[in-house]
Design a protein around this motif. Structure first.
Motif, PDB file in Angstrom:
ATOM      1  N   TYR A   1       3.136 -32.808  51.614  1.00  0.00           N
ATOM      2  CA  TYR A   1       2.027 -32.991  50.685  1.00  0.00           C
ATOM      3  C   TYR A   1       1.312 -34.329  50.891  1.00  0.00           C
ATOM      4  O   TYR A   1       0.097 -34.404  50.789  1.00  0.00           O
ATOM      5  CB  TYR A   1       2.543 -32.941  49.247  1.00  0.00           C
ATOM      6  N   GLY A   2       2.065 -35.382  51.109  1.00  0.00           N
ATOM      7  CA  GLY A   2       1.469 -36.705  51.122  1.00  0.00           C
ATOM      8  C   GLY A   2       1.070 -37.202  52.491  1.00  0.00           C
ATOM      9  O   GLY A   2       0.803 -38.391  52.665  1.00  0.00           O
ATOM     10  N   SER A   3       0.990 -36.309  53.469  1.00  0.00           N
ATOM     11  CA  SER A   3       0.746 -36.738  54.845  1.00  0.00           C
ATOM     12  C   SER A   3      -0.741 -36.919  55.124  1.00  0.00           C
ATOM     13  O   SER A   3      -1.595 -36.314  54.469  1.00  0.00           O
ATOM     14  CB  SER A   3       1.311 -35.695  55.818  1.00  0.00           C
ATOM     15  N   PRO A   4      -1.073 -37.742  56.134  1.00  0.00           N
ATOM     16  CA  PRO A   4      -2.494 -37.896  56.495  1.00  0.00           C
ATOM     17  C   PRO A   4      -3.107 -36.606  57.008  1.00  0.00           C
ATOM     18  O   PRO A   4      -4.288 -36.349  56.778  1.00  0.00           O
ATOM     19  CB  PRO A   4      -2.460 -38.987  57.577  1.00  0.00           C
ATOM     20  N   GLU A   5      -2.300 -35.764  57.703  1.00  0.00           N
ATOM     21  CA  GLU A   5      -2.831 -34.497  58.200  1.00  0.00           C
ATOM     22  C   GLU A   5      -3.334 -33.619  57.055  1.00  0.00           C
ATOM     23  O   GLU A   5      -4.372 -32.955  57.159  1.00  0.00           O
ATOM     24  CB  GLU A   5      -1.756 -33.720  58.990  1.00  0.00           C
ATOM     25  N   THR A   6      -2.574 -33.621  55.968  1.00  0.00           N
ATOM     26  CA  THR A   6      -2.956 -32.806  54.822  1.00  0.00           C
ATOM     27  C   THR A   6      -4.317 -33.226  54.285  1.00  0.00           C
ATOM     28  O   THR A   6      -5.197 -32.385  54.051  1.00  0.00           O
ATOM     29  CB  THR A   6      -1.897 -32.940  53.710  1.00  0.00           C
ATOM     30  N   MET A   7      -4.529 -34.515  54.106  1.00  0.00           N
ATOM     31  CA  MET A   7      -5.795 -34.979  53.548  1.00  0.00           C
ATOM     32  C   MET A   7      -6.941 -34.780  54.537  1.00  0.00           C
ATOM     33  O   MET A   7      -8.084 -34.522  54.125  1.00  0.00           O
ATOM     34  CB  MET A   7      -5.686 -36.451  53.140  1.00  0.00           C
ATOM     35  N   MET A   8      -6.662 -34.866  55.823  1.00  0.00           N
ATOM     36  CA  MET A   8      -7.699 -34.561  56.816  1.00  0.00           C
ATOM     37  C   MET A   8      -8.119 -33.099  56.715  1.00  0.00           C
ATOM     38  O   MET A   8      -9.310 -32.765  56.777  1.00  0.00           O
ATOM     39  CB  MET A   8      -7.183 -34.889  58.220  1.00  0.00           C
ATOM     40  N   ASN A   9      -7.135 -32.215  56.542  1.00  0.00           N
ATOM     41  CA  ASN A   9      -7.451 -30.792  56.365  1.00  0.00           C
ATOM     42  C   ASN A   9      -8.291 -30.572  55.114  1.00  0.00           C
ATOM     43  O   ASN A   9      -9.255 -29.796  55.117  1.00  0.00           O
ATOM     44  CB  ASN A   9      -6.166 -29.968  56.276  1.00  0.00           C
ATOM     45  N   TYR A  10      -7.928 -31.256  54.019  1.00  0.00           N
ATOM     46  CA  TYR A  10      -8.677 -31.091  52.783  1.00  0.00           C
ATOM     47  C   TYR A  10     -10.112 -31.591  52.931  1.00  0.00           C
ATOM     48  O   TYR A  10     -11.043 -31.057  52.321  1.00  0.00           O
ATOM     49  CB  TYR A  10      -7.992 -31.823  51.632  1.00  0.00           C
ATOM     50  N   GLY A  11     -10.285 -32.638  53.728  1.00  0.00           N
ATOM     51  CA  GLY A  11     -11.627 -33.139  53.963  1.00  0.00           C
ATOM     52  C   GLY A  11     -12.520 -32.082  54.589  1.00  0.00           C
ATOM     53  O   GLY A  11     -13.670 -31.882  54.175  1.00  0.00           O
ATOM     54  N   ILE A  12     -11.986 -31.372  55.575  1.00  0.00           N
ATOM     55  CA  ILE A  12     -12.784 -30.334  56.244  1.00  0.00           C
ATOM     56  C   ILE A  12     -12.975 -29.135  55.330  1.00  0.00           C
ATOM     57  O   ILE A  12     -14.073 -28.556  55.265  1.00  0.00           O
ATOM     58  CB  ILE A  12     -12.115 -29.918  57.571  1.00  0.00           C
ATOM     59  N   MET A  13     -11.930 -28.744  54.587  1.00  0.00           N
ATOM     60  CA  MET A  13     -12.075 -27.618  53.665  1.00  0.00           C
ATOM     61  C   MET A  13     -13.141 -27.901  52.605  1.00  0.00           C
ATOM     62  O   MET A  13     -13.903 -27.022  52.209  1.00  0.00           O
ATOM     63  CB  MET A  13     -10.736 -27.310  53.002  1.00  0.00           C
ATOM     64  N   THR A  14     -13.204 -29.152  52.149  1.00  0.00           N
ATOM     65  CA  THR A  14     -14.224 -29.508  51.167  1.00  0.00           C
ATOM     66  C   THR A  14     -15.618 -29.441  51.783  1.00  0.00           C
ATOM     67  O   THR A  14     -16.564 -28.932  51.170  1.00  0.00           O
ATOM     68  CB  THR A  14     -13.948 -30.915  50.609  1.00  0.00           C
ATOM     69  N   GLN A  15     -15.758 -29.928  53.008  1.00  0.00           N
ATOM     70  CA  GLN A  15     -17.047 -29.823  53.682  1.00  0.00           C
ATOM     71  C   GLN A  15     -17.463 -28.364  53.856  1.00  0.00           C
ATOM     72  O   GLN A  15     -18.647 -28.020  53.706  1.00  0.00           O
ATOM     73  CB  GLN A  15     -16.985 -30.504  55.055  1.00  0.00           C
ATOM     74  N   LEU A  16     -16.519 -27.503  54.186  1.00  0.00           N
ATOM     75  CA  LEU A  16     -16.834 -26.081  54.338  1.00  0.00           C
ATOM     76  C   LEU A  16     -17.345 -25.483  53.031  1.00  0.00           C
ATOM     77  O   LEU A  16     -18.331 -24.735  53.012  1.00  0.00           O
ATOM     78  CB  LEU A  16     -15.599 -25.305  54.809  1.00  0.00           C
ATOM     79  N   SER A  17     -16.671 -25.802  51.926  1.00  0.00           N
ATOM     80  CA  SER A  17     -17.109 -25.247  50.642  1.00  0.00           C
ATOM     81  C   SER A  17     -18.511 -25.735  50.295  1.00  0.00           C
ATOM     82  O   SER A  17     -19.316 -24.991  49.728  1.00  0.00           O
ATOM     83  CB  SER A  17     -16.114 -25.607  49.537  1.00  0.00           C
ATOM     84  N   GLN A  18     -18.823 -26.981  50.637  1.00  0.00           N
ATOM     85  CA  GLN A  18     -20.162 -27.499  50.380  1.00  0.00           C
ATOM     86  C   GLN A  18     -21.188 -26.853  51.311  1.00  0.00           C
ATOM     87  O   GLN A  18     -22.337 -26.615  50.921  1.00  0.00           O
ATOM     88  CB  GLN A  18     -20.154 -29.019  50.527  1.00  0.00           C
ATOM     89  N   PHE A  19     -20.777 -26.542  52.523  1.00  0.00           N
ATOM     90  CA  PHE A  19     -21.621 -25.821  53.473  1.00  0.00           C
ATOM     91  C   PHE A  19     -21.975 -24.435  52.937  1.00  0.00           C
ATOM     92  O   PHE A  19     -23.108 -23.972  53.043  1.00  0.00           O
ATOM     93  CB  PHE A  19     -20.873 -25.720  54.808  1.00  0.00           C
ATOM     94  N   TYR A  20     -20.986 -23.783  52.296  1.00  0.00           N
ATOM     95  CA  TYR A  20     -21.219 -22.452  51.733  1.00  0.00           C
ATOM     96  C   TYR A  20     -21.881 -22.505  50.351  1.00  0.00           C
ATOM     97  O   TYR A  20     -22.428 -21.502  49.885  1.00  0.00           O
ATOM     98  CB  TYR A  20     -19.894 -21.698  51.604  1.00  0.00           C
ATOM     99  N   GLY A  21     -21.797 -23.641  49.681  1.00  0.00           N
ATOM    100  CA  GLY A  21     -22.300 -23.726  48.322  1.00  0.00           C
ATOM    101  C   GLY A  21     -21.409 -23.001  47.338  1.00  0.00           C
ATOM    102  O   GLY A  21     -21.885 -22.413  46.367  1.00  0.00           O
ATOM    103  N   ILE A  22     -20.088 -23.052  47.563  1.00  0.00           N
ATOM    104  CA  ILE A  22     -19.114 -22.418  46.676  1.00  0.00           C
ATOM    105  C   ILE A  22     -18.150 -23.498  46.184  1.00  0.00           C
ATOM    106  O   ILE A  22     -17.646 -24.283  46.992  1.00  0.00           O
ATOM    107  CB  ILE A  22     -18.327 -21.303  47.404  1.00  0.00           C
ATOM    108  N   PRO A  23     -17.866 -23.581  44.876  1.00  0.00           N
ATOM    109  CA  PRO A  23     -16.912 -24.591  44.394  1.00  0.00           C
ATOM    110  C   PRO A  23     -15.556 -24.489  45.072  1.00  0.00           C
ATOM    111  O   PRO A  23     -15.149 -23.397  45.491  1.00  0.00           O
ATOM    112  CB  PRO A  23     -16.806 -24.261  42.892  1.00  0.00           C
ATOM    113  N   ASN A  24     -14.880 -25.645  45.165  1.00  0.00           N
ATOM    114  CA  ASN A  24     -13.609 -25.627  45.902  1.00  0.00           C
ATOM    115  C   ASN A  24     -12.457 -26.196  45.081  1.00  0.00           C
ATOM    116  O   ASN A  24     -12.631 -26.883  44.076  1.00  0.00           O
ATOM    117  CB  ASN A  24     -13.740 -26.379  47.223  1.00  0.00           C
TER     118      ASN A  24
END
Length: 497
Positions: free
Chosen positions: A296-319
């Motif tokens: 949970y607390g790893s840097p890889e996890t937060m990097m993944n969340y960064g991209i997932m958040t960008q994707l949701s903003q790209f789609y215009g869907i809440p995340n």
């Protein structure tokens, strides 16, 4: 004297972007290829029929989804979802760059606030956690935090919801064992807010439901989602994965598979009901190849969340994403570093629903002390997320000229006017000199947080529910348990025959 004028926006909010727009599009097209070529497994009969009628290629329960259909359903999904509190106040608009923090659910263990010992979680732990979150201002929504393991396993999720709605007015995210229990929780919510139509107008809860990675959408997961749409209740439909175990080990491959699962959920939601309020994202944690622990607390996890958040903003869907959840087993320096990093990153990314705040031991253990500590972590992140105010007054050129070389600003009106906004003040952290710290008992940040948590549970109560409503909630729980016992007996008889 020439005045400096600023035509810029006063606050320039920092925005963290992990990959380029071109790379986001590349991930999107890879996701479409997975859905069209590999497809997903769907175990819900109605969803299968809806997808077949819409033009998907369906072979038994394997569904291949054409790219045009995915993109059409993305356009149908709402870009803004507003969630209310228990009183019907619309307090949580989920839209781009609005960030809200809350806990997770279903922790099997709790570090007892009085004894400091780790033990099995109970319904009382849900109640106390909700009281703490109701009091602390930086928790915007609540999940159950603990499991009500001392209640009947058939309806423990209903007991958790009863404990939540009785101990906070804040918006709730709930889990449900199955569709039967989800419908019971929808009845409970409708009872609290004054009826099904009131719940539809101002939903005070969100369902959290998951597919099973890789690429499996279960009968229960879809059934719970469809039931919520009948009430106008939003649904978080997001995968929870382990990179290297249930997804490819590469971060890019993890994101593609997770995104495929989430977008398949968007397709089913919009085929069921155009404009169905769905929230995407997911739990993008790698697996420690040495211990099999969820990182949970790893840097890889937060990097993944960064991209997932960008994707949701790209789609215009809440995340829906995670932060403030750590692998440290106790609220120590490691826990502070892991939680603080994640919470700040989520704020700067503009993630919407940020859950699992206050998790210890990779999502196994809860602690009211750590829950309380995280309030300051979130406050710090929000302060930084607001950015720096730039205008004629804050640039202070006239003040600098007035004080001049060798002067001081301590007694200046400008300092008195601005210091509360310009200098962040934590609620708990100790900033005293050593001697004063000793006089105050030499308490650590953990000690101070524990003291505050004890004070909250001893003195704070939320606005109480009407006794008629409390009785009605318990009746719904009891009726659902009777229904499940009856169903089990009928099934047992048929099996014997």
């Amino acid at each position: 004297m020439r005045k400096i004028r600023s035509n810029s926006i006063e606050y320039a909010t920092p925005q963290l972007r992990w990959v380029s727009e071109g790379q986001i599009e590349e991930i999107h097209f890879a996701t479409l290829e997975v859905l069209e070529r590999t497809g997903v497994k769907v175990d819900h009969p109605e969803a299968l029929q809806l997808m077949k009628d819409a033009g998907c290629i369906v072979t038994e329960n394997r569904v291949r989804i054409p790219s045009w259909l995915v993109e059409e359903c993305i356009r149908l999904a709402p870009s803004k979802i507003v969630v209310a509190n228990r009183k019907g106040e619309r307090v949580m608009p989920l839209e781009k760059n609005r960030t809200y923090f809350g806990t997770g659910s279903d922790l099997p263990f709790t570090i007892d606030l009085e004894t400091g010992k780790r033990r099995r979680s109970t319904k009382k732990d849900v109640e106390l956690a909700c009281r703490v979150m109701d009091y602390l201002p930086n928790y915007d929504f609540v999940m159950s935090y603990a499991i009500a393991s001392d209640q009947s396993a058939k309806v423990s999720d209903l007991h958790q919801m009863e404990a939540m709605v009785s101990n906070t007015i804040k918006p709730m995210i709930v889990t449900a064992h199955d569709e039967i229990n989800m419908r019971a929780q929808l009845e409970m919510a409708a009872l609290v807010v004054g009826g099904k139509e009131e719940l539809r107008k101002n939903p005070c809860l969100i369902l959290y439901s998951e597919p099973i990675s890789p690429l499996v959408h279960t009968n229960d997961g879809i059934g719970k989602m469809f039931a919520c749409f009948e009430y106008g209740v939003p649904v978080v439909y997001t995968p929870g994965i382990l990179s290297g175990a249930t997804t490819p080990v590469t971060k890019a491959g993890t994101i593609v598979l997770m995104n495929a699962e989430a977008l398949a959920g968007v397709v089913m939601a919009q085929l069921k009901q155009k404009g169905a309020p769905i929230i995407i994202g997911g739990g993008a944690t790698p697996m420690d190849m040495r211990t099999t622990a969820t990182l949970y607390g790893s840097p890889e996890t937060m990097m993944n969340y960064g991209i997932m958040t960008q994707l949701s903003q790209f789609y215009g869907i809440p995340n829906f994403t995670e932060a403030g959840c750590v692998n440290a087993p106790v609220p120590d320096a490691q826990a502070g570093m892991e939680a603080g990093n994640g919470i700040l990153m989520a704020q700067l990314m503009g993630a919407n629903l940020v859950h699992d705040v206050g998790y210890l031991e990779g999502g196994k253990t809860g602690s009211l002390t750590f829950l309380t500590m995280c309030n300051d972590f979130m406050d710090n992140a929000r302060y930084m997320g607001r950015g720096t105010r730039i205008n004629e007054d804050t640039l202070a050129v006239d003040v600098i000229d007035e004080v001049g070389p060798g002067g001081n600003y301590l007694g200046h009106d400008h300092t008195f006017k601005h210091f509360r906004d310009e200098v962040w003040t934590p609620k708990q952290f100790n900033r005293s000199f050593w001697e004063i710290w000793e006089e105050q008992g030499s308490k650590s940040a953990e000690d101070l947080a524990a003291d505050l948590a004890k004070e909250i549970v001893a003195t704070h109560t939320s606005e109480l529910l009407d006794e008629t409503i409390r009785t009605g909630l318990n009746e719904i729980i009891a009726e659902t348990e009777r229904e499940k016992k009856s169903t089990r007996r009928v099934k047992g008889t048929k099996k014997g025959e």
